[in-house]
Design a protein around this motif. Sequence first.
Motif, PDB file in Angstrom:
ATOM      1  N   TYR A   1       2.245   0.529   8.260  1.00 35.89           N
ATOM      2  CA  TYR A   1       3.024   2.278   8.196  1.00 35.89           C
ATOM      3  C   TYR A   1       2.115   2.975   7.211  1.00 35.89           C
ATOM      4  CZ  TYR A   1       7.353  -0.675   9.720  1.00 35.89           C
ATOM      5  OH  TYR A   1       7.928  -1.503  10.751  1.00 35.89           O
ATOM      6  N   PHE A   2       0.495   2.784   7.343  1.00 35.48           N
ATOM      7  CA  PHE A   2       0.146   3.726   5.910  1.00 35.48           C
ATOM      8  C   PHE A   2      -0.782   4.262   6.928  1.00 35.48           C
ATOM      9  CE2 PHE A   2      -1.695  -0.337   3.244  1.00 35.48           C
ATOM     10  CZ  PHE A   2      -0.942  -0.084   2.757  1.00 35.48           C
ATOM     11  N   GLY A   3      -0.272   5.618   6.212  1.00 34.05           N
ATOM     12  CA  GLY A   3      -0.881   6.879   7.396  1.00 34.05           C
ATOM     13  C   GLY A   3      -1.442   8.108   6.394  1.00 34.05           C
ATOM     14  N   HIS A   4      -1.830   9.242   7.110  1.00 38.34           N
ATOM     15  CA  HIS A   4      -2.373  10.911   5.814  1.00 38.34           C
ATOM     16  C   HIS A   4      -1.157  11.398   6.582  1.00 38.34           C
ATOM     17  CE1 HIS A   4      -4.385  10.237   9.957  1.00 38.34           C
ATOM     18  NE2 HIS A   4      -4.175  11.503   9.559  1.00 38.34           N
ATOM     19  N   LEU A   5      -1.884  12.360   5.115  1.00 36.64           N
ATOM     20  CA  LEU A   5      -1.359  13.425   5.855  1.00 36.64           C
ATOM     21  C   LEU A   5      -2.446  15.100   4.809  1.00 36.64           C
ATOM     22  CD1 LEU A   5       1.227  15.648   5.730  1.00 36.64           C
ATOM     23  CD2 LEU A   5       1.988  15.654   3.447  1.00 36.64           C
ATOM     24  N   ALA A   6      -2.383  15.856   6.459  1.00 36.33           N
ATOM     25  CA  ALA A   6      -4.141  16.733   6.117  1.00 36.33           C
ATOM     26  C   ALA A   6      -3.380  18.185   5.029  1.00 36.33           C
ATOM     27  CB  ALA A   6      -4.236  17.153   6.672  1.00 36.33           C
ATOM     28  N   THR A   7      -3.524  17.998   3.878  1.00 36.00           N
ATOM     29  CA  THR A   7      -3.176  19.012   3.178  1.00 36.00           C
ATOM     30  C   THR A   7      -4.893  20.278   2.537  1.00 36.00           C
ATOM     31  OG1 THR A   7      -3.145  17.979   1.008  1.00 36.00           O
ATOM     32  CG2 THR A   7      -1.846  17.630   2.011  1.00 36.00           C
ATOM     33  N   ASN A   8      -4.496  21.325   1.981  1.00 36.83           N
ATOM     34  CA  ASN A   8      -5.103  21.716   1.969  1.00 36.83           C
ATOM     35  C   ASN A   8      -5.990  21.796   0.260  1.00 36.83           C
ATOM     36  OD1 ASN A   8      -3.449  21.986  -0.625  1.00 36.83           O
ATOM     37  ND2 ASN A   8      -2.650  24.805  -1.225  1.00 36.83           N
ATOM     38  N   ARG A   9      -5.465  20.569  -0.026  1.00 39.58           N
ATOM     39  CA  ARG A   9      -6.286  18.840  -1.008  1.00 39.58           C
ATOM     40  C   ARG A   9      -7.083  18.143  -0.266  1.00 39.58           C
ATOM     41  NH1 ARG A   9      -2.331  17.141  -5.979  1.00 39.58           N
ATOM     42  NH2 ARG A   9      -0.902  16.166  -3.730  1.00 39.58           N
ATOM     43  N   GLY A  10      -6.856  18.028   0.913  1.00 40.17           N
ATOM     44  CA  GLY A  10      -7.818  17.391   1.459  1.00 40.17           C
ATOM     45  C   GLY A  10      -6.919  16.781   2.083  1.00 40.17           C
ATOM     46  N   ILE A  11      -6.861  14.649   2.395  1.00 37.21           N
ATOM     47  CA  ILE A  11      -6.387  13.749   3.415  1.00 37.21           C
ATOM     48  C   ILE A  11      -5.832  13.348   2.251  1.00 37.21           C
ATOM     49  CG2 ILE A  11      -6.387  11.993   4.758  1.00 37.21           C
ATOM     50  CD1 ILE A  11      -7.209  14.683   6.669  1.00 37.21           C
ATOM     51  N   GLU A  12      -4.721  12.924   2.197  1.00 38.89           N
ATOM     52  CA  GLU A  12      -3.619  12.731   1.565  1.00 38.89           C
ATOM     53  C   GLU A  12      -2.966  11.256   1.833  1.00 38.89           C
ATOM     54  OE1 GLU A  12      -0.795  14.244  -0.780  1.00 38.89           O
ATOM     55  OE2 GLU A  12      -2.630  16.191  -1.433  1.00 38.89           O
ATOM     56  N   PRO A  13      -3.462  10.199   1.633  1.00 38.49           N
ATOM     57  CA  PRO A  13      -2.545   8.410   2.032  1.00 38.49           C
ATOM     58  C   PRO A  13      -1.284   8.379   1.811  1.00 38.49           C
ATOM     59  CG  PRO A  13      -4.412   7.940   0.048  1.00 38.49           C
ATOM     60  CD  PRO A  13      -4.233   9.326   0.230  1.00 38.49           C
ATOM     61  N   LYS A  14      -0.823   8.243   2.875  1.00 37.50           N
ATOM     62  CA  LYS A  14       0.537   7.795   2.877  1.00 37.50           C
ATOM     63  C   LYS A  14       1.507   6.983   3.018  1.00 37.50           C
ATOM     64  CE  LYS A  14       1.506  12.657   1.488  1.00 37.50           C
ATOM     65  NZ  LYS A  14       2.524  12.951   0.430  1.00 37.50           N
ATOM     66  N   LEU A  15       2.168   6.147   2.721  1.00 35.51           N
ATOM     67  CA  LEU A  15       3.333   4.939   3.644  1.00 35.51           C
ATOM     68  C   LEU A  15       4.439   5.495   3.510  1.00 35.51           C
ATOM     69  CD1 LEU A  15       3.962   2.079   3.743  1.00 35.51           C
ATOM     70  CD2 LEU A  15       4.794   2.148   1.913  1.00 35.51           C
ATOM     71  N   LYS A  16       4.127   5.341   5.817  1.00 33.17           N
ATOM     72  CA  LYS A  16       5.310   6.362   5.927  1.00 33.17           C
ATOM     73  C   LYS A  16       6.552   5.310   6.836  1.00 33.17           C
ATOM     74  CE  LYS A  16       2.018  10.221   7.388  1.00 33.17           C
ATOM     75  NZ  LYS A  16       2.080  10.468   8.734  1.00 33.17           N
TER      76      LYS A  16
END
Length: 322
Positions: free
Chosen positions: A243-258
Motif C-alpha cells: 500500500y506504499f505510494g506517493h503524491l506529486a506536490t509542489n514540494r516534490g514527491i512525497e511518500p504516502k501509505l494509501k
Amino acid sequence: MSEPTLLDRASEKLWIDFQEELSFPSSRPLLAHYTSIQTFEQIVTKEQFWFSNPLFMNDLEELQFGMNEGANELHQSEAIRHACGTPENHKHLLQSFDYLFNDFDSKHVLNTYILCFSEHAPEDNDGLLSMWRGYGNSGSGAALVIDTSKINENPESPLIVGKVHYASKAERKKWINEKLISLADVISVHAKVKDDFFDAAWAWLHRLTSFALFTKHHGFHEEREWRVVYMSEKDRQQSLKKYFGHLATNRGIEPKLKLPINPILELKTENISLGILVNRIILGPSVSSALAANSLRQMLRNIGQPDLADRVVASGIPFRST
C-alpha cells in the motif's frame, strides 16, 4: 518462570508512565479527521486514508526534537556513564545506540507514516474552529468523524493508535533526563554481559521513538490530537508494503501509505468500511449552506455511499474565511 531479562526490566521502567486507560484500545473516543473538500472526496471515493510521512509534515521539527534530544542526552548522561561501570561498556552502549539510530534513520524513517485526528465530543456538530483554520482548508473543508469503538483490537498490528501528549521543550528535556536516570538504575543493577548494553540501547531507542511520534509542543494543545502511526519495523512480514505510494506536490514527491478502508486480512479488519467507521461528516463553516450540504449528500449517493449521505451535518460556527 524465567528470570526477566535486562530488556524486560528496562522496558518496564521506561514505560511505567504510560497511561493505558487513556490510550486505545482502553479509550475509544470519536476522532475527527479535518481535511480539504478535495481530499475528502478522494477518501470517500477511493475508500482510502492517505497517511503522511513525518519528514514532510508541518510539525517535523517537533518529531526531530524528541529523537535528537534523546540521542544527545544519552551521550552526555553522567548517570548512564557511571551505570555502565567501565569505559568499554559505556562505549559499547553508545555505539549500539548509534548503530540502531542510524539503522532506523536509513531504513525505517521514510516508511513511517502518520494519520492525524482530533478527539471529538459526541454532541459536537460544529467541530473546532482552530482545526478548521489549520487543517480544514480555512473552514471550507470537511471533517470525517470516526467511531473508534468499531475498530477491532489487534496487538500484532503495525498500526499504533495513540493520544498525543503536549509539553514544553523544558518539560520534554526533563522527561528525557528522568527516563535516562531510570535506565541507568536498571543498567547498574542488572547489566552483566555485553549483550545487556545493546539491549539497553534498543530499549531507549524504542521508547524514544514513541515519545517523539506522540509528543508535541504545548502550544498545539487545542488540537486534542490522536495519531494512527505505521512503523515499518513493527511490520515484520511487510504486509502493508503493497500500500506504499506517493503524491506529486509542489514540494516534490512525497511518500504516502494509501491504506484501504475495507477488510485487510493482515490487520484482521473483517468488519471495516466507511459505513461502519464514520459516525458523522461535518461540512466546514465557510461552506455550510443548505445548498452545499445537499450537494455533498448527492455526491455521496452518486458514489454508492447513501448511508454516509444521511450522516452529513453542517457546522454552525459563524466563521467565513476571507
